[in-house]
Motif scaffolding. Sequence first.
Motif, PDB file in Angstrom:
ATOM      1  N   TYR A 161       0.371  -0.944  -0.342  1.00 29.08           N
ATOM      2  CA  TYR A 161      -0.174  -0.197   0.162  1.00 29.08           C
ATOM      3  C   TYR A 161       0.489   0.968  -0.201  1.00 29.08           C
ATOM      4  O   TYR A 161       0.636   1.993  -0.546  1.00 29.08           O
ATOM      5  CB  TYR A 161      -1.397   0.225   1.484  1.00 29.08           C
ATOM      6  CG  TYR A 161      -1.791   1.226   1.337  1.00 29.08           C
ATOM      7  CD1 TYR A 161      -3.107   1.843   0.532  1.00 29.08           C
ATOM      8  CD2 TYR A 161      -1.575   2.229   2.391  1.00 29.08           C
ATOM      9  CE1 TYR A 161      -3.747   2.209   0.836  1.00 29.08           C
ATOM     10  CE2 TYR A 161      -2.427   3.253   2.552  1.00 29.08           C
ATOM     11  CZ  TYR A 161      -3.325   3.452   1.236  1.00 29.08           C
ATOM     12  OH  TYR A 161      -4.657   4.666   1.509  1.00 29.08           O
ATOM     13  N   LEU A 169       1.963   1.709  -3.520  1.00 20.67           N
ATOM     14  CA  LEU A 169       1.537   2.131  -4.408  1.00 20.67           C
ATOM     15  C   LEU A 169       0.794   4.240  -3.931  1.00 20.67           C
ATOM     16  O   LEU A 169       1.453   5.182  -4.730  1.00 20.67           O
ATOM     17  CB  LEU A 169       0.013   2.386  -4.198  1.00 20.67           C
ATOM     18  CG  LEU A 169      -0.027   0.675  -5.047  1.00 20.67           C
ATOM     19  CD1 LEU A 169      -1.268   0.174  -4.586  1.00 20.67           C
ATOM     20  CD2 LEU A 169       0.364   0.910  -5.936  1.00 20.67           C
ATOM     21  N   VAL A 170       0.670   4.566  -3.139  1.00 21.93           N
ATOM     22  CA  VAL A 170       0.580   6.149  -2.045  1.00 21.93           C
ATOM     23  C   VAL A 170       2.083   6.511  -2.412  1.00 21.93           C
ATOM     24  O   VAL A 170       1.439   7.538  -3.020  1.00 21.93           O
ATOM     25  CB  VAL A 170       0.305   5.824  -0.448  1.00 21.93           C
ATOM     26  CG1 VAL A 170       0.304   7.435  -0.285  1.00 21.93           C
ATOM     27  CG2 VAL A 170      -0.914   5.610  -0.462  1.00 21.93           C
ATOM     28  N   THR A 202       0.692  11.186  -7.234  1.00 17.08           N
ATOM     29  CA  THR A 202      -0.942  10.475  -6.340  1.00 17.08           C
ATOM     30  C   THR A 202      -1.286  10.710  -5.503  1.00 17.08           C
ATOM     31  O   THR A 202      -0.266  11.371  -4.452  1.00 17.08           O
ATOM     32  CB  THR A 202      -0.649   9.139  -7.074  1.00 17.08           C
ATOM     33  OG1 THR A 202       0.454   8.383  -5.904  1.00 17.08           O
ATOM     34  CG2 THR A 202      -0.118   8.277  -8.537  1.00 17.08           C
ATOM     35  N   ARG A 203      -2.387  10.360  -5.293  1.00 12.79           N
ATOM     36  CA  ARG A 203      -2.338   9.964  -3.387  1.00 12.79           C
ATOM     37  C   ARG A 203      -4.130  10.314  -3.308  1.00 12.79           C
ATOM     38  O   ARG A 203      -5.251  10.073  -4.318  1.00 12.79           O
ATOM     39  CB  ARG A 203      -3.226  12.230  -3.109  1.00 12.79           C
ATOM     40  CG  ARG A 203      -4.306  12.913  -4.241  1.00 12.79           C
ATOM     41  CD  ARG A 203      -4.806  14.139  -3.299  1.00 12.79           C
ATOM     42  NE  ARG A 203      -5.855  15.146  -4.258  1.00 12.79           N
ATOM     43  CZ  ARG A 203      -5.761  16.156  -3.664  1.00 12.79           C
ATOM     44  NH1 ARG A 203      -5.065  16.680  -3.081  1.00 12.79           N
ATOM     45  NH2 ARG A 203      -6.635  16.332  -4.064  1.00 12.79           N
ATOM     46  N   PRO A 204      -4.551   9.360  -1.931  1.00  8.44           N
ATOM     47  CA  PRO A 204      -5.584   8.714  -1.929  1.00  8.44           C
ATOM     48  C   PRO A 204      -6.746   9.282  -1.562  1.00  8.44           C
ATOM     49  O   PRO A 204      -6.624  10.938  -1.464  1.00  8.44           O
ATOM     50  CB  PRO A 204      -4.920   7.458  -1.222  1.00  8.44           C
ATOM     51  CG  PRO A 204      -4.172   8.519  -0.529  1.00  8.44           C
ATOM     52  CD  PRO A 204      -3.420   9.350  -0.989  1.00  8.44           C
ATOM     53  N   SER A 205      -7.918   9.619  -2.060  1.00  9.44           N
ATOM     54  CA  SER A 205      -8.965   9.425  -1.651  1.00  9.44           C
ATOM     55  C   SER A 205      -9.615  10.224  -0.524  1.00  9.44           C
ATOM     56  O   SER A 205      -9.214   9.200   0.140  1.00  9.44           O
ATOM     57  CB  SER A 205     -10.083   9.424  -3.151  1.00  9.44           C
ATOM     58  OG  SER A 205     -11.165  10.119  -2.543  1.00  9.44           O
ATOM     59  N   GLN A 257      -9.446   5.362  -2.979  1.00  2.59           N
ATOM     60  CA  GLN A 257      -8.671   5.006  -4.411  1.00  2.59           C
ATOM     61  C   GLN A 257      -8.271   6.007  -4.292  1.00  2.59           C
ATOM     62  O   GLN A 257      -7.881   7.114  -4.199  1.00  2.59           O
ATOM     63  CB  GLN A 257     -10.680   4.931  -5.073  1.00  2.59           C
ATOM     64  CG  GLN A 257      -9.738   5.250  -7.062  1.00  2.59           C
ATOM     65  CD  GLN A 257      -9.872   3.928  -6.192  1.00  2.59           C
ATOM     66  OE1 GLN A 257     -10.957   2.672  -6.202  1.00  2.59           O
ATOM     67  NE2 GLN A 257      -9.047   3.422  -7.836  1.00  2.59           N
ATOM     68  N   LEU A 258      -6.967   5.399  -5.514  1.00  2.13           N
ATOM     69  CA  LEU A 258      -5.560   6.216  -5.709  1.00  2.13           C
ATOM     70  C   LEU A 258      -6.064   6.991  -6.400  1.00  2.13           C
ATOM     71  O   LEU A 258      -6.895   7.015  -8.247  1.00  2.13           O
ATOM     72  CB  LEU A 258      -4.204   5.364  -6.117  1.00  2.13           C
ATOM     73  CG  LEU A 258      -2.863   5.798  -6.587  1.00  2.13           C
ATOM     74  CD1 LEU A 258      -2.874   6.556  -5.102  1.00  2.13           C
ATOM     75  CD2 LEU A 258      -2.177   4.579  -6.850  1.00  2.13           C
ATOM     76  N   VAL A 310      -7.249   6.211 -10.496  1.00  4.51           N
ATOM     77  CA  VAL A 310      -6.792   5.417 -11.537  1.00  4.51           C
ATOM     78  C   VAL A 310      -7.129   3.947 -11.694  1.00  4.51           C
ATOM     79  O   VAL A 310      -8.063   3.604 -11.043  1.00  4.51           O
ATOM     80  CB  VAL A 310      -5.305   4.828 -10.350  1.00  4.51           C
ATOM     81  CG1 VAL A 310      -4.557   3.456 -11.195  1.00  4.51           C
ATOM     82  CG2 VAL A 310      -4.316   6.785 -10.306  1.00  4.51           C
ATOM     83  N   LEU A 314      -2.029  -0.044 -13.484  1.00  4.43           N
ATOM     84  CA  LEU A 314      -1.998   1.148 -13.454  1.00  4.43           C
ATOM     85  C   LEU A 314      -2.140   2.383 -14.253  1.00  4.43           C
ATOM     86  O   LEU A 314      -1.095   2.624 -14.204  1.00  4.43           O
ATOM     87  CB  LEU A 314      -0.844   1.323 -11.745  1.00  4.43           C
ATOM     88  CG  LEU A 314      -0.561   1.037 -11.352  1.00  4.43           C
ATOM     89  CD1 LEU A 314       1.002   0.895 -10.312  1.00  4.43           C
ATOM     90  CD2 LEU A 314      -1.313   1.078  -9.601  1.00  4.43           C
TER      91      LEU A 314
END
Length: 423
Positions: free
Chosen positions: A43, A46-47, A52-55, A60-61, A80, A295
Motif C-alpha cells: 500500500y 502505491l501511495v 498521486t494521492r488516496p481519496s 481510491q488512488l 486510477v 495502474l
Amino acid sequence: MAAVATCGTGAGSTGSMVAAGSKNNVTSFQRRGPRASGSDSSYSRLVSIAGTRPSVRNGQLLVSTGLPALDQLLGGGLAVGTVLLIEEDKYNIYSSLLFKYFLAEGIINGHTLLVASAKEDPADILQELPAPLLDDNVKKDFDEDACNHKTAESNIKMKIAWRYQLLPKMEAGPVSSSRFGHYYDASKKMPQELIEASKWHGFFFPEKSSSTLNIEPCSLTHGYIKLLQFIQNTIYEEGFDGSNPQKKQKNILRIGIQNLGSPLWGDDICCTENGNSHSLTKFLYVLRGLLRTSLSACMITMPTHLIQNKAIISRVTNLSDTVVGLESFIGSERETNPLYKDYHGLIHIRQIPRLNNLIYDVSDVKDLAFKLKRKLFTIERLHLPPDLSDTVSRSSKQDLAEPSKLLGPGCGVMAGGKKHLDF
C-alpha cells in the motif's frame, strides 16, 4: 470437551491469560506480523507514486487532470483505472487544451504517456504542451488578475445577490501545502529537456493503417483494433498490470486519446444518424477492462456534438466513468451577449464515477463557466450581473434574459419563469 473445560475455568486462569497477552503485546484484534507488513508495504508503495494521492472518501488512488479546479469538481482528481470523457466544444479549441494539460501533468510527475491520435502526430502534440508555472509565478499572476478586477468588484459588491455571497468559494489560486496538481502557462511551451527526459509511446493512426486487412461488418474498426492492441502491449510489457511483482518502483500510465469516434478513425458514427455504434461501444468496453486491472488512467476527447443519435451518446456516457462537457460561446448568440462577456463558455459535469459505493457524489455546483486568461485556464461559478441598467436599456433586458433561462433557476433566473433580472 477440552474447549468446554477451558471456558469453565476460574478467574485466576483468565487473569493469567490476560497477563500473558499483555506481556506479549498481542490481542485478538491485531494482525499477525508478516501478513500486516506485506500489505502495508504494497500500500505504501502505491501511495508513494509521484503525482498521486488516496481519496479521502473511498481510498481510491487519484491522479490530477492537470487542472486543479477540475480536480476539485471531480472529488479530488481522476481515479486510477477509470476513463474521463471530454465532450469537445464545436471548434475543438478548449477541449484540446484540457487534453494537453492532462499530458503535461504526466510529464511533470514522471508518468509514462501513451498518446493516440488520428489527426496529429503524437510527437507534434507533445511539442505543444504548456509550460509549468512555479508557485511564485502562479501567485503573481493571480495577484495581478485580482488587482485588475478589484475596482470592478468593489463597484458591484452592493449589487450582488445574497444567494451568491453565501456560496462557498472555489479553489482558484495555488495551494502551497499540496503538491498534487500543477498550474500551466498556456502562452509558453514546455521546455524541450523535460519532453526529452519523459517516457512516452505514440500511436498515429495514419501510420498504423493497412488497406490489406479485412474487417467484419459488425466487429471493431481497423483503427480501434490496432489501438487496443497497442494499449494492451504497452500495459503488459511495461508492467502496469502488476505482472512483475519484483518491480519495486511503481508508476502510472497516462493514456490520452484524441478525437475518438470521428471519421478520422474510420468510424461512421458521426456521419449518419443510424450509424453503427458497435465499434465505439465495444472499444470503450474493452478499454475499461484493461484500465481496471492496471495502474493507468485515460482521457478521451470525443466530438459528441457531431453524433446525431442521442441513444448512442447515452451508451457512450454509460461506458465512461467520468464525463465532462465543454460548451463554447464561439459562434453562438452568447458570444455577443453582455450577460456572458466575462466568460468563454460553460462546463458541465455530467457524470462522476461510483467508486466502492452504490451511489456517486453529485456536485452541488451546477452553474459553471470557464475562461481562458492570458496564461491560465480557470473554472468559476457563473455569476450573472444582477442589474444591466448601466450597459443596456431596460427595454432590451427581456431579450438578454431569454437565453439565460436555459441555465435553470440556479443562475439568477427566478424559478417562476419571469424574464427580468431585478432582485
